[in-house]
Scaffold this active site. Sequence first.
Site, PDB file in Angstrom:
ATOM      1  N   ASP A 139      -5.155   0.573   0.133  1.00 13.50           N
ATOM      2  CA  ASP A 139      -5.957  -0.265   0.575  1.00 13.50           C
ATOM      3  C   ASP A 139      -7.014   0.092   1.703  1.00 13.50           C
ATOM      4  O   ASP A 139      -7.214  -0.561   3.035  1.00 13.50           O
ATOM      5  CB  ASP A 139      -5.503  -1.831   1.066  1.00 13.50           C
ATOM      6  CG  ASP A 139      -4.414  -1.769   0.110  1.00 13.50           C
ATOM      7  OD1 ASP A 139      -4.128  -1.210  -1.487  1.00 13.50           O
ATOM      8  OD2 ASP A 139      -3.487  -2.787   0.534  1.00 13.50           O
ATOM      9  N   GLU A 161      -8.873  -8.017  -8.600  1.00 13.68           N
ATOM     10  CA  GLU A 161      -8.335  -7.962  -6.657  1.00 13.68           C
ATOM     11  C   GLU A 161      -9.045  -7.074  -5.679  1.00 13.68           C
ATOM     12  O   GLU A 161     -10.213  -6.254  -6.688  1.00 13.68           O
ATOM     13  CB  GLU A 161      -6.710  -7.789  -6.508  1.00 13.68           C
ATOM     14  CG  GLU A 161      -6.439  -6.090  -6.799  1.00 13.68           C
ATOM     15  CD  GLU A 161      -4.671  -5.744  -6.831  1.00 13.68           C
ATOM     16  OE1 GLU A 161      -4.070  -7.009  -6.568  1.00 13.68           O
ATOM     17  OE2 GLU A 161      -4.183  -5.062  -7.068  1.00 13.68           O
TER      18      GLU A 161
END
Length: 320
Positions: free
Chosen positions: A33, A203
């Site tokens: 991420d 997401e």
Amino acid sequence: MKLNRFIIFFLLLPLFVQAQTSGNPIFPGWYADPEAQIFGKTYWIYPTYSAKYKEQVFMDAFSSKDLITWKKHERIIDTASIKWANKAMWAPSITQKDGKYYLFFGANDIQSDKEVGGIGVAVADKPEGPYKDHLGKPLVDKFYNKAQPIDQFVFKDKDGQYYLIYGGWSHCNIAKLNKDFTGFIPYPDGTTFKEITPEGYTEGSFMFIKDGKYYFMWSEGGWTGPNYFVAYAIGDSPLGPFKRIGRILTQDHTIARGAGHHSVVHNEKKDLWYIVYHRRPIGETDGNHRVTCIDLMTFDKDGLINPVKITKEGVKKSKL
């Protein structure tokens, strides 16, 4: 003697060539991420420490002057400084404002409004921290429009307004941050969280402006499996509407799988765009075994993003 020198040069040549590109992954360790930022003349990357949720209780950062050599800054934040967070700190997003650095993060992986957790904010005087809790509680701790409060991204519009774009469970919200990042400014219609979910969204929101257009990007698929992708849309404002254009980061089963949850950084001086993302090395089956990588991102004559080629070489040296 000349022959020996030639042999030595030949043996060292691969090392010299390697030093001119970043290689992928760009630094060792399980990290996911990643959010890339530029502060001054330095590139920064803020990733998730990719481990089991109960062990995912801190974050490291990495800095570089040229995208080649990276310096690790350990434990810029941890749950000791965020009293309400106890596990699963992930997906950091950072912005600079009024001489301070604000780090937004998700924590505790809440599954309902009855649990403590959500999206928090920490603040520091330097990019490397240490970061301290800005509010003493989550900034977003409820499910609005069915969006899980995770995977936050802080977006600064060209008029200076900051937005929080976030969401999991296939729903994405956008909200206007107030001046000191302690809360939100309602929209003219009285609402605070507007849903801007495009088709295919899972997401990992990200947004940037290019040539007056708003590029909204996100991740699709499941993060623990091989089928994780990045797709995008283009709109005329941060609120959209956003119509899905297509995927630009997909798998190459000869190199890596599970490529997704990315960010984008732009070297304005050289007009070079880079996508920073995580992927899973071939042969790795552990969902948390993800590494941070970087590759070049380009556009066609119409401003559409070309499909990104994921590589082992990474990118060439690029100073700011």
